[in-house]
Design a protein around this motif. Structure first.
Motif, PDB file in Angstrom:
ATOM      1  N   TYR A  36       0.828  -1.203   0.000  1.00 41.50           N
ATOM      2  CA  TYR A  36       0.000   0.000   0.000  1.00 41.50           C
ATOM      3  C   TYR A  36       0.864   1.256   0.000  1.00 41.50           C
ATOM      4  O   TYR A  36       0.619   2.190  -0.779  1.00 41.50           O
ATOM      5  CB  TYR A  36      -0.939   0.026   1.210  1.00 41.50           C
ATOM      6  N   GLU A  37       1.878   1.287   0.849  1.00 40.71           N
ATOM      7  CA  GLU A  37       2.731   2.465   0.912  1.00 40.71           C
ATOM      8  C   GLU A  37       3.460   2.690  -0.408  1.00 40.71           C
ATOM      9  O   GLU A  37       3.614   3.830  -0.858  1.00 40.71           O
ATOM     10  CB  GLU A  37       3.719   2.330   2.068  1.00 40.71           C
ATOM     11  N   CYS A  38       3.917   1.611  -1.021  1.00 44.19           N
ATOM     12  CA  CYS A  38       4.598   1.747  -2.312  1.00 44.19           C
ATOM     13  C   CYS A  38       3.653   2.269  -3.384  1.00 44.19           C
ATOM     14  O   CYS A  38       4.013   3.150  -4.168  1.00 44.19           O
ATOM     15  CB  CYS A  38       5.176   0.401  -2.756  1.00 44.19           C
ATOM     16  N   LEU A  39       2.449   1.741  -3.420  1.00 43.87           N
ATOM     17  CA  LEU A  39       1.487   2.180  -4.427  1.00 43.87           C
ATOM     18  C   LEU A  39       1.065   3.626  -4.203  1.00 43.87           C
ATOM     19  O   LEU A  39       0.926   4.393  -5.157  1.00 43.87           O
ATOM     20  CB  LEU A  39       0.259   1.262  -4.409  1.00 43.87           C
ATOM     21  N   ARG A  40       0.868   3.992  -2.953  1.00 40.75           N
ATOM     22  CA  ARG A  40       0.470   5.383  -2.686  1.00 40.75           C
ATOM     23  C   ARG A  40       1.579   6.346  -3.080  1.00 40.75           C
ATOM     24  O   ARG A  40       1.324   7.421  -3.628  1.00 40.75           O
ATOM     25  CB  ARG A  40       0.133   5.557  -1.197  1.00 40.75           C
ATOM     26  N   ARG A  41       2.820   5.931  -2.842  1.00 37.54           N
ATOM     27  CA  ARG A  41       3.958   6.786  -3.180  1.00 37.54           C
ATOM     28  C   ARG A  41       4.155   6.902  -4.694  1.00 37.54           C
ATOM     29  O   ARG A  41       4.540   7.958  -5.209  1.00 37.54           O
ATOM     30  CB  ARG A  41       5.226   6.220  -2.546  1.00 37.54           C
ATOM     31  N   GLN A  42       3.880   5.818  -5.406  1.00 40.50           N
ATOM     32  CA  GLN A  42       4.172   5.785  -6.831  1.00 40.50           C
ATOM     33  C   GLN A  42       2.946   5.908  -7.714  1.00 40.50           C
ATOM     34  O   GLN A  42       3.057   5.870  -8.935  1.00 40.50           O
ATOM     35  CB  GLN A  42       4.897   4.472  -7.166  1.00 40.50           C
ATOM     36  N   ALA A  43       1.770   6.081  -7.106  1.00 39.03           N
ATOM     37  CA  ALA A  43       0.540   6.139  -7.892  1.00 39.03           C
ATOM     38  C   ALA A  43       0.545   7.353  -8.811  1.00 39.03           C
ATOM     39  O   ALA A  43       1.186   8.375  -8.519  1.00 39.03           O
ATOM     40  CB  ALA A  43      -0.672   6.205  -6.961  1.00 39.03           C
ATOM     41  N   PRO A  44      -0.179   7.273  -9.919  1.00 37.94           N
ATOM     42  CA  PRO A  44      -0.284   8.401 -10.836  1.00 37.94           C
ATOM     43  C   PRO A  44      -0.812   9.641 -10.144  1.00 37.94           C
ATOM     44  O   PRO A  44      -1.620   9.562  -9.227  1.00 37.94           O
ATOM     45  CB  PRO A  44      -1.286   7.901 -11.886  1.00 37.94           C
ATOM     46  N   ASP A  45      -0.339  10.793 -10.591  1.00 34.94           N
ATOM     47  CA  ASP A  45      -0.762  12.068 -10.024  1.00 34.94           C
ATOM     48  C   ASP A  45      -2.256  12.288 -10.246  1.00 34.94           C
ATOM     49  O   ASP A  45      -2.782  12.052 -11.313  1.00 34.94           O
ATOM     50  CB  ASP A  45       0.008  13.219 -10.689  1.00 34.94           C
ATOM     51  N   ARG A  46      -2.967  12.741  -9.165  1.00 32.33           N
ATOM     52  CA  ARG A  46      -4.401  12.978  -9.269  1.00 32.33           C
ATOM     53  C   ARG A  46      -4.748  14.424  -8.954  1.00 32.33           C
ATOM     54  O   ARG A  46      -5.866  14.740  -8.585  1.00 32.33           O
ATOM     55  CB  ARG A  46      -5.148  12.050  -8.310  1.00 32.33           C
ATOM     56  N   SER A  47      -3.784  15.295  -9.081  1.00 38.55           N
ATOM     57  CA  SER A  47      -4.013  16.685  -8.701  1.00 38.55           C
ATOM     58  C   SER A  47      -4.801  17.452  -9.735  1.00 38.55           C
ATOM     59  O   SER A  47      -5.255  18.564  -9.482  1.00 38.55           O
ATOM     60  CB  SER A  47      -2.661  17.380  -8.477  1.00 38.55           C
ATOM     61  N   GLY A  48      -4.962  16.895 -10.940  1.00 36.56           N
ATOM     62  CA  GLY A  48      -5.689  17.592 -11.987  1.00 36.56           C
ATOM     63  C   GLY A  48      -4.785  18.381 -12.900  1.00 36.56           C
ATOM     64  O   GLY A  48      -5.227  18.967 -13.883  1.00 36.56           O
ATOM     65  N   GLY A  49      -3.488  18.417 -12.594  1.00 33.61           N
ATOM     66  CA  GLY A  49      -2.554  19.135 -13.439  1.00 33.61           C
ATOM     67  C   GLY A  49      -2.311  18.401 -14.743  1.00 33.61           C
ATOM     68  O   GLY A  49      -2.565  17.217 -14.870  1.00 33.61           O
ATOM     69  N   GLN A  50      -1.784  19.100 -15.713  1.00 32.30           N
ATOM     70  CA  GLN A  50      -1.528  18.523 -17.029  1.00 32.30           C
ATOM     71  C   GLN A  50      -0.072  18.095 -17.155  1.00 32.30           C
ATOM     72  O   GLN A  50       0.666  18.558 -18.019  1.00 32.30           O
ATOM     73  CB  GLN A  50      -1.901  19.555 -18.121  1.00 32.30           C
ATOM     74  N   LYS A  51       0.373  17.226 -16.253  1.00 37.93           N
ATOM     75  CA  LYS A  51       1.744  16.747 -16.309  1.00 37.93           C
ATOM     76  C   LYS A  51       1.901  15.764 -17.454  1.00 37.93           C
ATOM     77  O   LYS A  51       0.985  15.011 -17.772  1.00 37.93           O
ATOM     78  CB  LYS A  51       2.126  16.070 -14.987  1.00 37.93           C
ATOM     79  N   PRO A  52       3.069  15.743 -18.114  1.00 37.87           N
ATOM     80  CA  PRO A  52       3.294  14.769 -19.179  1.00 37.87           C
ATOM     81  C   PRO A  52       3.154  13.349 -18.637  1.00 37.87           C
ATOM     82  O   PRO A  52       3.549  13.059 -17.516  1.00 37.87           O
ATOM     83  CB  PRO A  52       4.741  15.060 -19.611  1.00 37.87           C
ATOM     84  N   VAL A  53       2.573  12.488 -19.439  1.00 44.10           N
ATOM     85  CA  VAL A  53       2.372  11.103 -19.040  1.00 44.10           C
ATOM     86  C   VAL A  53       3.432  10.231 -19.684  1.00 44.10           C
ATOM     87  O   VAL A  53       3.681  10.327 -20.882  1.00 44.10           O
ATOM     88  CB  VAL A  53       0.973  10.612 -19.462  1.00 44.10           C
ATOM     89  N   HIS A  54       4.073   9.415 -18.875  1.00 45.10           N
ATOM     90  CA  HIS A  54       5.101   8.505 -19.377  1.00 45.10           C
ATOM     91  C   HIS A  54       4.662   7.071 -19.085  1.00 45.10           C
ATOM     92  O   HIS A  54       4.332   6.737 -17.954  1.00 45.10           O
ATOM     93  CB  HIS A  54       6.451   8.796 -18.714  1.00 45.10           C
ATOM     94  N   LEU A  55       4.645   6.251 -20.111  1.00 45.18           N
ATOM     95  CA  LEU A  55       4.294   4.852 -19.960  1.00 45.18           C
ATOM     96  C   LEU A  55       5.542   3.998 -20.136  1.00 45.18           C
ATOM     97  O   LEU A  55       6.430   4.333 -20.916  1.00 45.18           O
ATOM     98  CB  LEU A  55       3.250   4.440 -21.005  1.00 45.18           C
ATOM     99  N   SER A  56       5.565   2.879 -19.397  1.00 45.57           N
ATOM    100  CA  SER A  56       6.680   1.953 -19.553  1.00 45.57           C
ATOM    101  C   SER A  56       6.566   1.219 -20.891  1.00 45.57           C
ATOM    102  O   SER A  56       5.512   1.219 -21.539  1.00 45.57           O
ATOM    103  CB  SER A  56       6.680   0.927 -18.412  1.00 45.57           C
ATOM    104  N   ARG A  57       7.644   0.583 -21.300  1.00 45.22           N
ATOM    105  CA  ARG A  57       7.640  -0.175 -22.562  1.00 45.22           C
ATOM    106  C   ARG A  57       6.571  -1.256 -22.518  1.00 45.22           C
ATOM    107  O   ARG A  57       5.830  -1.466 -23.475  1.00 45.22           O
ATOM    108  CB  ARG A  57       9.013  -0.806 -22.790  1.00 45.22           C
ATOM    109  N   ARG A  58       6.465  -1.966 -21.386  1.00 46.25           N
ATOM    110  CA  ARG A  58       5.487  -3.028 -21.260  1.00 46.25           C
ATOM    111  C   ARG A  58       4.055  -2.479 -21.335  1.00 46.25           C
ATOM    112  O   ARG A  58       3.170  -3.083 -21.948  1.00 46.25           O
ATOM    113  CB  ARG A  58       5.684  -3.773 -19.941  1.00 46.25           C
TER     114      ARG A  58
END
Length: 239
Positions: free
Chosen positions: A159-181
């Motif tokens: 849970y702590e890892c997912l909360r720390r690394q979860a996608p941003d939900r602030s509503g900002g228009q940050k660039p999205v980066h997807l992994s190769r997989r």
């Protein structure tokens, strides 16, 4: 299986995980290794919040997930109520031993239609009022107290890892980066392949493919695969 050593090994891999998909992939493996067929990691909504905005990972039967969210079952689910009140893991079957309303019993009965007869719920609370939980579901629960303790430790770290690394939900228009997989899975989905077929093509399990797609969908704020594909094409993330 040595449950204690297994938990420590998983925690070490989670501790050094570099991205969101690797954490949910690890959690999916834990789910399978302990004989479960679903795992959900989520915050618990406060008044006015929707559960689907707080889900960090949801590897559950798709039709059940859609029904659960659409009907807002989290607001009356007796298992969720127990998570709010408990600090220790508990079995879903423990909830059935309580006096339940007709609606509460209906939710538990409907879950059995999707092979979710029993499970383990791990409550997560902090001093700031955070309410969250990790829930593993199965058709038949067969684990001992050591395995349950291992799941408790793993769930907290995951849970702590997912909360720390979860996608941003602030509503900002940050660039999205997807992994190769993630890009591979979306590309093959756009080509009409099922999760099982994609897994065969790229050499991973069907559950892992679903987790890659789920992670990408959360990052791109989409709810369905067609929406995910359209968004990726619009952003130039896939061809």
């Amino acid at each position: 299986m040595n449950a204690e050593q297994y938990a420590l090994d998983v925690v070490e891999r989670l501790r050094t995980s570099k991205d969101y998909p690797s954490v949910i992939g690890e959690l999916s493996k834990v789910m399978s290794d302990f004989g479960f067929n679903s795992v959900v990691v989520t915050g618990l909504p406060r008044p006015g919040e929707m559960l689907d905005t707080l889900l960090l990972s949801a590897n559950w039967p798709e039709a059940w997930g859609e029904r659960y969210l659409a009907k807002k079952y989290d607001q009356v689910d007796p298992t969720v109520k127990r998570v709010r009140m408990s600090l220790q893991p508990f079995r879903w079957s423990d909830v059935r031993e309580q006096t339940l309303s007709a609606v509460e019993k209906k939710i538990l009965d409907e879950a059995t239609e999707f092979g979710l007869n029993d499970g383990i719920a791990v409550p997560i609370h902090d001093l700031n009022g955070l309410e969250a939980g990790v829930s593993f579901g199965t058709d038949q629960l067969c684990i001992d107290s050591r395995a349950q303790a291992a799941l408790h430790l793993i769930s907290i770290y995951a849970y702590e890892c997912l909360r720390r690394q979860a996608p941003d939900r602030s509503g900002g228009q940050k660039p999205v980066h997807l992994s190769r997989r993630e890009r591979e899975c979306i590309q093959w989905t756009a080509a009409g392949k099922t999760s099982w077929e994609i897994g065969q093509i790229i050499g991973v399990s069907e559950a892992t493919v679903n987790e890659y797609l789920y992670a990408a969908a959360r990052r791109l704020n989409t709810r369905t695969r067609p929406q995910l594909i359209a968004r990726c094409m619009r952003e130039g993330l896939i061809n």
